[in-house]
Write a protein that holds these residues in place. Sequence first.
Motif, short mmCIF file in Angstrom:
data_model
loop_
_atom_site.label_atom_id
_atom_site.label_comp_id
_atom_site.label_asym_id
_atom_site.label_seq_id
_atom_site.Cartn_x
_atom_site.Cartn_y
_atom_site.Cartn_z
N SER A 188 49.95 18.83 114.78
CA SER A 188 49.84 19.82 115.84
C SER A 188 50.64 21.05 115.44
N ASP A 189 50.14 22.23 115.80
CA ASP A 189 50.89 23.44 115.48
C ASP A 189 50.39 24.56 116.40
N VAL A 190 51.29 25.48 116.74
CA VAL A 190 50.84 26.64 117.55
C VAL A 190 49.93 27.54 116.72
N PRO A 210 63.71 17.98 100.19
CA PRO A 210 64.73 16.98 100.51
C PRO A 210 64.85 16.70 102.01
N THR A 211 64.61 17.72 102.84
CA THR A 211 64.67 17.47 104.29
C THR A 211 63.58 16.48 104.69
N ALA A 212 62.36 16.72 104.19
CA ALA A 212 61.25 15.81 104.50
C ALA A 212 61.54 14.41 103.96
N CYS A 233 70.76 30.58 108.07
CA CYS A 233 70.64 31.93 108.64
C CYS A 233 69.25 32.04 109.26
N ARG A 234 69.20 32.10 110.58
CA ARG A 234 67.93 32.12 111.31
C ARG A 234 67.53 33.55 111.62
N MET A 235 66.29 33.90 111.35
CA MET A 235 65.81 35.25 111.65
C MET A 235 64.64 35.12 112.60
N ASN A 245 45.60 28.24 112.38
CA ASN A 245 45.21 28.35 110.96
C ASN A 245 45.72 27.19 110.13
N ARG A 246 46.68 26.45 110.67
CA ARG A 246 47.23 25.32 109.91
C ARG A 246 46.38 24.06 110.06
N ARG A 247 45.37 24.15 110.94
CA ARG A 247 44.51 22.98 111.16
C ARG A 247 43.81 22.57 109.87
N ALA A 286 63.30 18.70 113.47
CA ALA A 286 63.63 19.87 114.31
C ALA A 286 65.07 19.76 114.80
N ASN A 287 65.81 20.83 114.65
CA ASN A 287 67.22 20.83 115.09
C ASN A 287 67.31 20.93 116.61
N ASN A 288 68.32 20.29 117.17
CA ASN A 288 68.59 20.39 118.62
C ASN A 288 67.36 20.06 119.47
N SER A 302 64.23 26.20 98.07
CA SER A 302 63.96 25.67 99.42
C SER A 302 64.41 24.22 99.54
N SER A 303 64.98 23.88 100.70
CA SER A 303 65.42 22.50 100.90
C SER A 303 64.42 21.69 101.72
N SER A 304 63.21 22.25 101.92
CA SER A 304 62.22 21.54 102.75
C SER A 304 61.87 20.17 102.18
N PHE A 359 53.35 21.80 111.90
CA PHE A 359 52.78 21.51 110.58
C PHE A 359 53.20 22.63 109.63
N GLY A 360 54.52 22.81 109.50
CA GLY A 360 55.08 23.82 108.60
C GLY A 360 55.55 23.18 107.32
N ALA A 361 56.59 23.77 106.73
CA ALA A 361 57.06 23.31 105.42
C ALA A 361 57.45 21.83 105.45
N VAL A 362 58.28 21.43 106.42
CA VAL A 362 58.76 20.05 106.46
C VAL A 362 57.69 19.12 107.05
N GLY A 363 57.08 19.54 108.16
CA GLY A 363 56.08 18.69 108.82
C GLY A 363 54.96 18.29 107.89
N PRO A 385 59.07 15.40 115.84
CA PRO A 385 59.25 16.81 116.20
C PRO A 385 59.66 17.60 114.95
N ALA A 386 58.77 18.50 114.52
CA ALA A 386 59.02 19.24 113.27
C ALA A 386 58.74 20.73 113.47
N ALA A 387 58.94 21.20 114.71
CA ALA A 387 58.68 22.62 114.96
C ALA A 387 59.95 23.32 115.42
N VAL A 388 60.18 23.29 116.72
CA VAL A 388 61.33 24.01 117.29
C VAL A 388 62.24 23.05 118.05
N1 NAD Z 1 63.45 23.37 106.13
C1 NAD Z 1 64.55 22.62 106.15
O1 NAD Z 1 65.12 22.29 105.11
C2 NAD Z 1 65.09 22.15 107.46
C3 NAD Z 1 66.32 21.45 107.46
C4 NAD Z 1 66.83 20.96 108.66
C5 NAD Z 1 66.11 21.18 109.84
N2 NAD Z 1 64.94 21.87 109.81
C6 NAD Z 1 64.24 22.09 111.07
O2 NAD Z 1 62.95 21.50 111.00
C7 NAD Z 1 62.00 22.26 111.75
C8 NAD Z 1 60.84 22.65 110.84
O3 NAD Z 1 61.35 23.39 109.74
P1 NAD Z 1 60.35 24.06 108.69
O4 NAD Z 1 61.19 24.51 107.56
O5 NAD Z 1 59.18 23.16 108.45
O6 NAD Z 1 59.86 25.34 109.51
P2 NAD Z 1 58.48 26.11 109.35
O7 NAD Z 1 58.71 27.44 110.00
O8 NAD Z 1 57.97 26.05 107.96
O9 NAD Z 1 57.47 25.25 110.25
C9 NAD Z 1 57.53 25.18 111.64
C10 NAD Z 1 56.10 25.06 112.15
O10 NAD Z 1 56.15 24.85 113.55
C11 NAD Z 1 55.14 25.64 114.16
N3 NAD Z 1 55.51 25.81 115.54
C12 NAD Z 1 56.35 26.74 116.09
N4 NAD Z 1 56.46 26.52 117.42
C13 NAD Z 1 55.72 25.44 117.69
C14 NAD Z 1 55.45 24.70 118.86
N5 NAD Z 1 56.00 25.04 120.05
N6 NAD Z 1 54.64 23.62 118.79
C15 NAD Z 1 54.08 23.27 117.62
N7 NAD Z 1 54.28 23.93 116.48
C16 NAD Z 1 55.09 24.99 116.51
C17 NAD Z 1 55.06 26.89 113.32
O11 NAD Z 1 53.81 27.54 113.49
C18 NAD Z 1 55.26 26.32 111.92
O12 NAD Z 1 54.03 25.95 111.34
C19 NAD Z 1 62.79 23.46 112.30
O13 NAD Z 1 63.21 23.14 113.61
C20 NAD Z 1 63.99 23.55 111.38
O14 NAD Z 1 65.11 24.11 112.02
C21 NAD Z 1 64.41 22.34 108.65
#
Ligand code: NAD
Length: 313
Positions: free
Chosen positions: A194-196, A143-145, A35-37, A199-201, A247-249, A139-141, A175-179, A223-226
């Motif tokens: 790398s991250d937009v 196992p995804t990582a 569910c994406r918000m 603050n994650r630096r 990153a999906n798609n 959170s599944s982050s 550099f979010g949860a999975v990255g 690719p671990a963002a969008v």
């Molecule tokens: N969390 C999971 O279990 C899971 C499972 C399958 C796929 N994914 C996919 O993996 C990706 C990362 O998931 P997550 O849970 O770490 O998300 P997250 O929101 O924790 O992290 C994403 C990070 O990407 C950064 N970001 C956004 N746009 C950016 C850009 N254009 N360039 C660089 N950085 C950017 C955000 O600031 C954030 O730090 C997503 O595409 C998500 O759909 C996640």
Amino acid sequence: MWEHERLVVRTGKRSGMTTMVAVHSTAAGPAVGGCRMKAYGQITDAVADVLRLSKAMTLKCAAAGVPHGGAKSVIVVDRPLTPELRRDVLLDHAELVDEFGGTYRAAPDVGTGPEDMVVLNEITPFVYCLPEERGGTGSSSGPTARGVLAALRAASNHVFGTEDLAGKKVVVSGFGAVGRLVAEGLTAADVTVSDVDENRRTDRYGWVHPDEAYRVEADVLVPAAVGGVLSPETAAGLKVKLVVGPANNQLTDDGVADLLAERGIVWVPDHIASAGGVIYTLAREDDGVDHETALKRVDAIETTVRELLGTGR
Ligand SMILES: NC(=O)c1ccc[n+]([C@@H]2O[C@H](COP(=O)([O-])OP(=O)(O)OC[C@H]3O[C@@H](n4cnc5c(N)ncnc54)[C@H](O)[C@@H]3O)[C@@H](O)[C@H]2O)c1
């Protein structure tokens, strides 16, 4: 061609906000997906996203060998979310999810987490990843990582002849949860992130501006963002040998896979590399296996990628 089973777009009666569910396929079993918000420019952008993402979930479940089809849901954020509004829109969304009668089962995705599943669960039983104290797997982050690292081992072996990427330069974009967890797992590599969000630096890794992440010279890109980050233009400018990430798609269209192949760049499809979360969650919450057994299933992504690259064993 229209290939989805069902798409419902609804204005929530509490929140007045638009939420939607797309079921791509239930051929293999009940459809699962996150569910994406998030905010979208136009509602049509959100519809395009939910259709693309739900199809990707069908591919992900099929490649992972789990008895489920693909779906996805989206909550379109059109104004600042107060805690009350967030709760209202989640309850609105829960009613929509519940109407699918279990043909769609929701999990967290970008913009939502286990605590939001608790709110959905007030109305519908069809949710995954409740917090552990509520009987879910949270959170599944992680196992995804872990799955991304398994895919990286297999692909690295194929491309560089070594599994651990020792001394290789790896750029992790997002550099979010999975990255973050992927970066931590690459102990032998020279990691740049790398991250937009500046603050994650961190001093722990090199840093590259997000605009440069797809242009810098490196060995591997994660690719671990969008989504939509690999277009014909970015593919033409890549200076890496391997692309593997959660990153999906990632592709703007399927033809980009051919462009990457023509340039000799190995790309592991995201529906395989990112499947660790769904594999783990279904193993624990549907099959009832323990943590270690579920992780073994996630690690099997390494074998899948070996087979995909023709280095199967
Ligand atoms: N969390 C999971 O279990 C899971 C499972 C399958 C796929 N994914 C996919 O993996 C990706 C990362 O998931 P997550 O849970 O770490 O998300 P997250 O929101 O924790 O992290 C994403 C990070 O990407 C950064 N970001 C956004 N746009 C950016 C850009 N254009 N360039 C660089 N950085 C950017 C955000 O600031 C954030 O730090 C997503 O595409 C998500 O759909 C996640």
